[in-house]
Design a protein around this motif. Structure first.
Motif, PDB file in Angstrom:
ATOM      1  N   GLN A  31     132.936  -4.502  -6.447  1.00  0.00           N
ATOM      2  CA  GLN A  31     132.203  -5.163  -7.522  1.00  0.00           C
ATOM      3  C   GLN A  31     130.701  -4.918  -7.352  1.00  0.00           C
ATOM      4  N   GLU A 108     125.105 -11.470 -11.268  1.00  0.00           N
ATOM      5  CA  GLU A 108     125.539 -11.530 -12.666  1.00  0.00           C
ATOM      6  C   GLU A 108     125.807 -10.135 -13.221  1.00  0.00           C
ATOM      7  N   HIS A 109     125.222  -9.102 -12.587  1.00  0.00           N
ATOM      8  CA  HIS A 109     125.416  -7.715 -13.023  1.00  0.00           C
ATOM      9  C   HIS A 109     126.643  -7.066 -12.380  1.00  0.00           C
ATOM     10  N   ALA A 110     127.303  -7.769 -11.481  1.00  0.00           N
ATOM     11  CA  ALA A 110     128.463  -7.194 -10.794  1.00  0.00           C
ATOM     12  C   ALA A 110     129.557  -6.862 -11.804  1.00  0.00           C
ATOM     13  N   ARG A 111     130.193  -5.725 -11.571  1.00  0.00           N
ATOM     14  CA  ARG A 111     131.292  -5.295 -12.421  1.00  0.00           C
ATOM     15  C   ARG A 111     132.365  -4.666 -11.549  1.00  0.00           C
ATOM     16  N   GLN A 112     133.574  -4.691 -12.022  1.00  0.00           N
ATOM     17  CA  GLN A 112     134.681  -4.066 -11.297  1.00  0.00           C
ATOM     18  C   GLN A 112     134.514  -2.553 -11.374  1.00  0.00           C
ATOM     19  N   ALA A 113     134.566  -1.877 -10.252  1.00  0.00           N
ATOM     20  CA  ALA A 113     134.419  -0.421 -10.220  1.00  0.00           C
ATOM     21  C   ALA A 113     135.780   0.235 -10.080  1.00  0.00           C
TER      22      ALA A 113
END
Length: 138
Positions: A31, A108-113
């Protein structure tokens, strides 16, 4: 019970490693806040970083410094941010994040990679570490 990080270190769960030595490992987070986001983790499972032996703290920060230098080349940014947050996994870990502003350190900028994106990021960072003479890049 072993933490998810201990399971990754043991090979029970896949991980995209950029560093392995006898005391620490580093791999891509699933993430990431920004592209190139790496976690530096002691092999020893210790929840709170301030409970680590001083020698291990020093080692983790030296490894973090070497990886940060590689990140600056692989993912050009104004700085590489370093955070010890660790509420989500009870195993000490250092976040290294290429950053151009303080907002770049927001979870808050975390994303699933995706796996291939993580694999490519790890290859990119390992290539720089290897070129810099670090045989621990794996």
């Amino acid at each position: 019970m072993a933490s998810v990080f201990s399971k990754i270190i043991a090979g029970d769960i896949p991980g995209h490693f950029v560093w392995k030595d006898d005391k620490a490992v580093a791999f891509m987070t699933i993430q990431p806040i920004r592209e190139g986001h790496v976690l530096v983790i002691p092999r020893e499972e210790v929840d709170q970083w301030d409970d680590l032996a001083p020698e291990l703290v020093s080692h983790l920060f030296l490894v973090s410094q070497k990886i940060s230098r590689a990140l600056k080349e692989a993912y050009p940014a104004r700085r590489v941010g370093l955070m010890v947050a660790g509420l989500e996994v009870p195993h000490t870990h250092i976040h290294l994040v290429p950053m151009d502003s303080m907002a770049d350190l927001s979870f808050e900028h975390a994303r699933q990679a995706e796996g291939e994106a993580l694999a490519e990021a790890a290859r990119r960072i390992r290539a720089v570490l290897t070129a810099q003479g670090h045989q621990e890049a794996s």
